[in-house]
Scaffold this motif. Sequence first.
Motif, PDB file in Angstrom:
ATOM      1  N   THR A  16      90.956  -5.871 -79.380  1.00 53.05           N
ATOM      2  CA  THR A  16      90.824  -4.954 -78.252  1.00 53.05           C
ATOM      3  C   THR A  16      89.518  -4.174 -78.331  1.00 53.05           C
ATOM      4  N   ALA A  17      89.171  -3.719 -79.531  1.00 49.72           N
ATOM      5  CA  ALA A  17      87.932  -2.963 -79.712  1.00 49.72           C
ATOM      6  C   ALA A  17      86.712  -3.827 -79.408  1.00 49.72           C
ATOM      7  N   ASP A  18      86.725  -5.076 -79.870  1.00 53.24           N
ATOM      8  CA  ASP A  18      85.583  -5.963 -79.634  1.00 53.24           C
ATOM      9  C   ASP A  18      85.464  -6.340 -78.160  1.00 53.24           C
ATOM     10  N   LEU A  19      86.598  -6.556 -77.500  1.00 49.29           N
ATOM     11  CA  LEU A  19      86.566  -6.858 -76.068  1.00 49.29           C
ATOM     12  C   LEU A  19      86.021  -5.678 -75.275  1.00 49.29           C
ATOM     13  N   ASP A  20      86.390  -4.476 -75.682  1.00 51.05           N
ATOM     14  CA  ASP A  20      85.882  -3.275 -75.023  1.00 51.05           C
ATOM     15  C   ASP A  20      84.374  -3.156 -75.220  1.00 51.05           C
ATOM     16  N   THR A  21      83.906  -3.459 -76.442  1.00 47.62           N
ATOM     17  CA  THR A  21      82.468  -3.413 -76.723  1.00 47.62           C
ATOM     18  C   THR A  21      81.715  -4.403 -75.848  1.00 47.62           C
ATOM     19  N   LEU A  22      82.222  -5.618 -75.754  1.00 50.29           N
ATOM     20  CA  LEU A  22      81.559  -6.642 -74.948  1.00 50.29           C
ATOM     21  C   LEU A  22      81.540  -6.249 -73.467  1.00 50.29           C
ATOM     22  N   TYR A  23      82.627  -5.704 -72.989  1.00 48.65           N
ATOM     23  CA  TYR A  23      82.670  -5.288 -71.587  1.00 48.65           C
ATOM     24  C   TYR A  23      81.643  -4.190 -71.319  1.00 48.65           C
ATOM     25  N   GLN A  24      81.525  -3.250 -72.246  1.00 47.70           N
ATOM     26  CA  GLN A  24      80.554  -2.171 -72.074  1.00 47.70           C
ATOM     27  C   GLN A  24      79.122  -2.707 -72.075  1.00 47.70           C
ATOM     28  N   ILE A  25      78.851  -3.669 -72.959  1.00 49.69           N
ATOM     29  CA  ILE A  25      77.514  -4.272 -73.014  1.00 49.69           C
ATOM     30  C   ILE A  25      77.186  -4.953 -71.694  1.00 49.69           C
ATOM     31  N   TYR A  26      78.127  -5.766 -71.195  1.00 44.72           N
ATOM     32  CA  TYR A  26      77.877  -6.499 -69.949  1.00 44.72           C
ATOM     33  C   TYR A  26      77.852  -5.580 -68.737  1.00 44.72           C
ATOM     34  N   SER A  27      78.665  -4.519 -68.757  1.00 43.82           N
ATOM     35  CA  SER A  27      78.683  -3.585 -67.633  1.00 43.82           C
ATOM     36  C   SER A  27      77.345  -2.875 -67.485  1.00 43.82           C
ATOM     37  N   SER A  28      76.745  -2.527 -68.624  1.00 46.63           N
ATOM     38  CA  SER A  28      75.478  -1.784 -68.579  1.00 46.63           C
ATOM     39  C   SER A  28      74.270  -2.701 -68.431  1.00 46.63           C
ATOM     40  N   LEU A  29      74.233  -3.756 -69.236  1.00 50.26           N
ATOM     41  CA  LEU A  29      73.042  -4.612 -69.238  1.00 50.26           C
ATOM     42  C   LEU A  29      73.077  -5.701 -68.167  1.00 50.26           C
ATOM     43  N   GLY A  30      74.263  -6.034 -67.674  1.00 51.60           N
ATOM     44  CA  GLY A  30      74.344  -7.070 -66.641  1.00 51.60           C
ATOM     45  C   GLY A  30      73.600  -6.665 -65.383  1.00 51.60           C
ATOM     46  N   THR A  31      73.791  -5.436 -64.955  1.00 52.38           N
ATOM     47  CA  THR A  31      73.089  -4.959 -63.759  1.00 52.38           C
ATOM     48  C   THR A  31      71.600  -4.740 -64.044  1.00 52.38           C
ATOM     49  N   THR A  32      71.301  -4.331 -65.281  1.00 50.53           N
ATOM     50  CA  THR A  32      69.892  -4.144 -65.661  1.00 50.53           C
ATOM     51  C   THR A  32      69.145  -5.475 -65.604  1.00 50.53           C
ATOM     52  N   LEU A  33      69.783  -6.538 -66.114  1.00 51.47           N
ATOM     53  CA  LEU A  33      69.146  -7.856 -66.085  1.00 51.47           C
ATOM     54  C   LEU A  33      68.968  -8.335 -64.649  1.00 51.47           C
ATOM     55  N   ASP A  34      69.946  -8.074 -63.796  1.00 51.45           N
ATOM     56  CA  ASP A  34      69.840  -8.492 -62.400  1.00 51.45           C
ATOM     57  C   ASP A  34      68.641  -7.817 -61.733  1.00 51.45           C
ATOM     58  N   ARG A  35      68.434  -6.525 -62.016  1.00 48.09           N
ATOM     59  CA  ARG A  35      67.266  -5.825 -61.454  1.00 48.09           C
ATOM     60  C   ARG A  35      65.972  -6.411 -62.012  1.00 48.09           C
ATOM     61  N   ALA A  36      65.985  -6.751 -63.300  1.00 41.38           N
ATOM     62  CA  ALA A  36      64.776  -7.285 -63.931  1.00 41.38           C
ATOM     63  C   ALA A  36      64.394  -8.638 -63.337  1.00 41.38           C
ATOM     64  N   LEU A  37      65.411  -9.438 -63.005  1.00 45.17           N
ATOM     65  CA  LEU A  37      65.150 -10.772 -62.449  1.00 45.17           C
ATOM     66  C   LEU A  37      64.506 -10.706 -61.067  1.00 45.17           C
ATOM     67  N   THR A  38      64.768  -9.613 -60.351  1.00 52.60           N
ATOM     68  CA  THR A  38      64.210  -9.482 -58.999  1.00 52.60           C
ATOM     69  C   THR A  38      63.025  -8.522 -58.937  1.00 52.60           C
ATOM     70  N   ALA A  39      62.631  -7.998 -60.102  1.00 59.85           N
ATOM     71  CA  ALA A  39      61.506  -7.066 -60.136  1.00 59.85           C
ATOM     72  C   ALA A  39      60.185  -7.822 -59.960  1.00 59.85           C
ATOM     73  N   PRO A  40      59.149  -7.145 -59.468  1.00 58.93           N
ATOM     74  CA  PRO A  40      57.834  -7.785 -59.296  1.00 58.93           C
ATOM     75  C   PRO A  40      57.321  -8.339 -60.628  1.00 58.93           C
TER      76      PRO A  40
END
Length: 220
Positions: A16-40
């Motif tokens: 449960t702890a590891d799943l929570d960690t992974l979800y937090q990583i993807y929740s924060s960095l997933g949107t960051t990566l999406d912005r980076a992919l569309t950045a100039p």
Amino acid sequence: MLDENQFESLGEQRDTADLDTLYQIYSSLGTTLDRALTAPAGSLEARGVKDIGLILRLSIVHVWQEPRMVRTGANKKLHGHGKPLLYPWSKRARDLFFESISDDSVSLSGQLVGEHCIPIDVHRKHLQGLILAGCTKQEWIDAFLESQSGLNLAIVTKEDDRGLDKKKLRTVLLAGDPSPWARYAAAGLARESFMALVDDPRWEAYMAPSVPEPDLAASV
């Protein structure tokens, strides 16, 4: 273990702890990566694409997969490698292992690869896509656990691995057939050629205790 689950639970609390960690990583960095992919191109955000993608991929490997690998019998000191014995091994990988036993000049160092049958970047894109689509935490966790069930890893040689590169299948599945075995077949690695190292007929002889030659002179 050709199609069986390859990762063992570490207990409800740790899982449960590891799943929570992974979800937090993807929740924060997933949107960051999406912005980076569309950045100039050339912008600071765009420069972070590779690093963020790497973090997302490695989080799956180091937070979830490696601690839970079924390593029954794996012993680097004893066998010369630390790869899981019960996972599927390609024919070349098994041949190389047994050659290293009979010929001291044959080294396993750096020659065996724990290959992700479904490329880790395929998992990354799917899991990141769920975050961007606004899925709930439980939906994301359910999808993650589904992605980690069944066949995930096989042991191959560097030569086998290069075959996947030549077919441009390093980070993708085969178009038209997303099964991991189709990907291997396209690279010349037939499903029938894989088996657990301990299921190879040569394993029994390898593990059998050596019987010393009788001292004929002492028996006279």
